[in-house]
Design a protein around this motif. Structure first.
Motif, short mmCIF file in Angstrom:
data_model
loop_
_atom_site.label_atom_id
_atom_site.label_comp_id
_atom_site.label_asym_id
_atom_site.label_seq_id
_atom_site.Cartn_x
_atom_site.Cartn_y
_atom_site.Cartn_z
N VAL A 77 43.36 31.51 71.80
CA VAL A 77 43.14 30.83 70.52
C VAL A 77 44.31 29.91 70.20
CG1 VAL A 77 42.88 31.15 68.03
CG2 VAL A 77 41.61 32.63 69.61
N VAL A 78 45.52 30.42 70.34
CA VAL A 78 46.70 29.61 70.06
C VAL A 78 46.74 28.41 71.01
CG1 VAL A 78 49.22 29.57 70.02
CG2 VAL A 78 48.01 31.57 69.15
N ARG A 79 46.50 28.65 72.28
CA ARG A 79 46.52 27.58 73.27
C ARG A 79 45.50 26.49 72.92
NH1 ARG A 79 45.44 28.86 79.46
NH2 ARG A 79 47.67 28.67 79.71
N ASN A 80 44.27 26.89 72.60
CA ASN A 80 43.24 25.90 72.29
C ASN A 80 43.56 25.11 71.03
OD1 ASN A 80 41.86 26.84 74.52
ND2 ASN A 80 40.11 27.63 73.38
N LEU A 81 44.03 25.81 69.99
CA LEU A 81 44.33 25.11 68.73
C LEU A 81 45.51 24.16 68.88
CD1 LEU A 81 43.76 27.91 66.07
CD2 LEU A 81 42.23 26.01 66.68
N VAL A 82 46.54 24.59 69.60
CA VAL A 82 47.71 23.71 69.80
C VAL A 82 47.34 22.51 70.67
CG1 VAL A 82 50.02 23.57 70.81
CG2 VAL A 82 49.42 25.50 69.34
N ALA A 83 46.58 22.74 71.74
CA ALA A 83 46.15 21.64 72.61
C ALA A 83 45.31 20.64 71.82
CB ALA A 83 45.38 22.17 73.81
N ASN A 84 44.44 21.14 70.97
CA ASN A 84 43.60 20.29 70.14
C ASN A 84 44.47 19.47 69.17
OD1 ASN A 84 40.79 19.67 69.33
ND2 ASN A 84 41.46 20.50 67.36
N ALA A 85 45.45 20.11 68.55
CA ALA A 85 46.33 19.41 67.61
C ALA A 85 47.14 18.33 68.31
CB ALA A 85 47.26 20.42 66.93
N ILE A 86 47.64 18.62 69.51
CA ILE A 86 48.40 17.62 70.26
C ILE A 86 47.50 16.45 70.62
CG2 ILE A 86 49.54 17.19 72.48
CD1 ILE A 86 50.64 20.11 72.26
N ARG A 87 46.29 16.75 71.07
CA ARG A 87 45.36 15.71 71.50
C ARG A 87 45.01 14.77 70.34
NH1 ARG A 87 42.50 18.80 74.36
NH2 ARG A 87 41.07 19.56 72.79
N HIS A 88 44.95 15.30 69.12
CA HIS A 88 44.53 14.48 67.98
C HIS A 88 45.68 13.91 67.17
CE1 HIS A 88 40.24 15.07 68.39
NE2 HIS A 88 40.52 16.29 68.78
N SER A 89 46.91 14.25 67.51
CA SER A 89 48.06 13.70 66.81
C SER A 89 48.51 12.40 67.47
CB SER A 89 49.23 14.70 66.80
OG SER A 89 48.94 15.78 65.96
N PRO A 90 49.06 11.49 66.70
CA PRO A 90 49.54 10.24 67.30
C PRO A 90 50.77 10.48 68.16
CG PRO A 90 50.19 10.36 64.99
CD PRO A 90 49.30 11.55 65.26
N HIS A 91 51.03 9.58 69.09
CA HIS A 91 52.22 9.67 69.92
C HIS A 91 53.45 9.76 69.01
CE1 HIS A 91 54.72 9.19 73.43
NE2 HIS A 91 55.40 8.24 72.79
N GLY A 92 54.30 10.74 69.25
CA GLY A 92 55.49 10.94 68.43
C GLY A 92 55.21 11.75 67.17
N GLY A 93 53.96 12.17 66.98
CA GLY A 93 53.60 12.96 65.80
C GLY A 93 54.11 14.39 65.93
N CYS A 94 53.93 15.14 64.88
CA CYS A 94 54.42 16.51 64.83
C CYS A 94 53.24 17.48 64.73
CB CYS A 94 55.32 16.67 63.60
SG CYS A 94 56.01 18.32 63.41
N VAL A 95 53.32 18.57 65.47
CA VAL A 95 52.37 19.67 65.38
C VAL A 95 53.15 20.90 64.92
CG1 VAL A 95 50.86 21.22 66.68
CG2 VAL A 95 50.83 18.76 67.15
N GLU A 96 52.68 21.52 63.86
CA GLU A 96 53.35 22.71 63.34
C GLU A 96 52.51 23.94 63.63
OE1 GLU A 96 54.81 22.47 59.24
OE2 GLU A 96 54.25 20.34 59.32
N VAL A 97 53.17 25.02 64.04
CA VAL A 97 52.51 26.31 64.23
C VAL A 97 53.23 27.29 63.31
CG1 VAL A 97 51.96 28.15 65.85
CG2 VAL A 97 51.96 25.77 66.63
N ARG A 98 52.47 27.91 62.42
CA ARG A 98 53.03 28.85 61.46
C ARG A 98 52.34 30.19 61.60
NH1 ARG A 98 51.49 24.83 56.69
NH2 ARG A 98 52.85 23.09 57.22
N VAL A 99 53.10 31.26 61.48
CA VAL A 99 52.54 32.61 61.50
C VAL A 99 53.11 33.36 60.31
CG1 VAL A 99 52.32 34.77 62.79
CG2 VAL A 99 52.37 32.58 64.02
#
Length: 108
Positions: free
Chosen positions: A2-24
Motif C-alpha cells: 500500500v505504501v509503495r503504491n501510494l508513494v509511486a502514484n504521488a511521485i508520478r503525479h507530482s511535478p519535477h522537483g515537487g515534494c511528496v510527504e508521507v505521514r504516519v
C-alpha cells in the motif's frame, strides 16, 4: 504494498522537483497513513472511481502513466485489514492527499 503504491502514484503525479510527504500517526485505536503530493489533484466526481480496477483520474491524461490497478490494489489490501482508504484534494495548494486508516491491533 500500500505504501509503495501510494508513494509511486504521488511521485508520478507530482511535478519535477515537487515534494511528496508521507505521514504516519498512531492514535488510541488506529494508525493513519497520509501520502500527500503536489500534482494537479483529482477532478470533482472522480474520488470514488479512482479506486476501481483499470480506472484512472481524467487528470492522468497529462502523461503520468499507470495501469489503473495500483489504487484498486491498495483498496483491496486496506479492506482486508478492516481499514478505510480515501482521497481528497489539498486545501492549501495544488495536489492530492490519500489517507489510510487501519485499526491498531495489539501485538500477538
Amino acid at each position: 504494498q500500500v505504501v509503495r503504491n501510494l508513494v509511486a502514484n504521488a511521485i508520478r503525479h507530482s511535478p519535477h522537483g515537487g515534494c511528496v510527504e508521507v505521514r504516519v500517526q498512531r492514535g488510541e485505536k488506529q494508525v493513519r497513513l497520509e501520502v500527500v503530493d503536489e500534482g494537479d489533484g483529482i477532478p470533482d466526481g472522480e474520488f470514488e472511481h479512482i479506486f476501481e480496477s483499470f480506472r484512472q483520474s481524467s487528470a492522468t491524461s497529462s502523461g503520468a502513466g499507470g495501469t489503473g490497478l495500483g489504487l484498486a490494489i491498495c483498496k483491496s489490501i486496506v479492506d482486508l485489514h478492516h481499514g478505510h482508504i480515501r482521497a481528497a484534494n489539498r486545501d492549501d495548494r495544488a495536489g492530492a492527499v490519500f489517507v489510510v486508516d487501519l485499526p491498531d491491533l495489539p501485538a500477538a
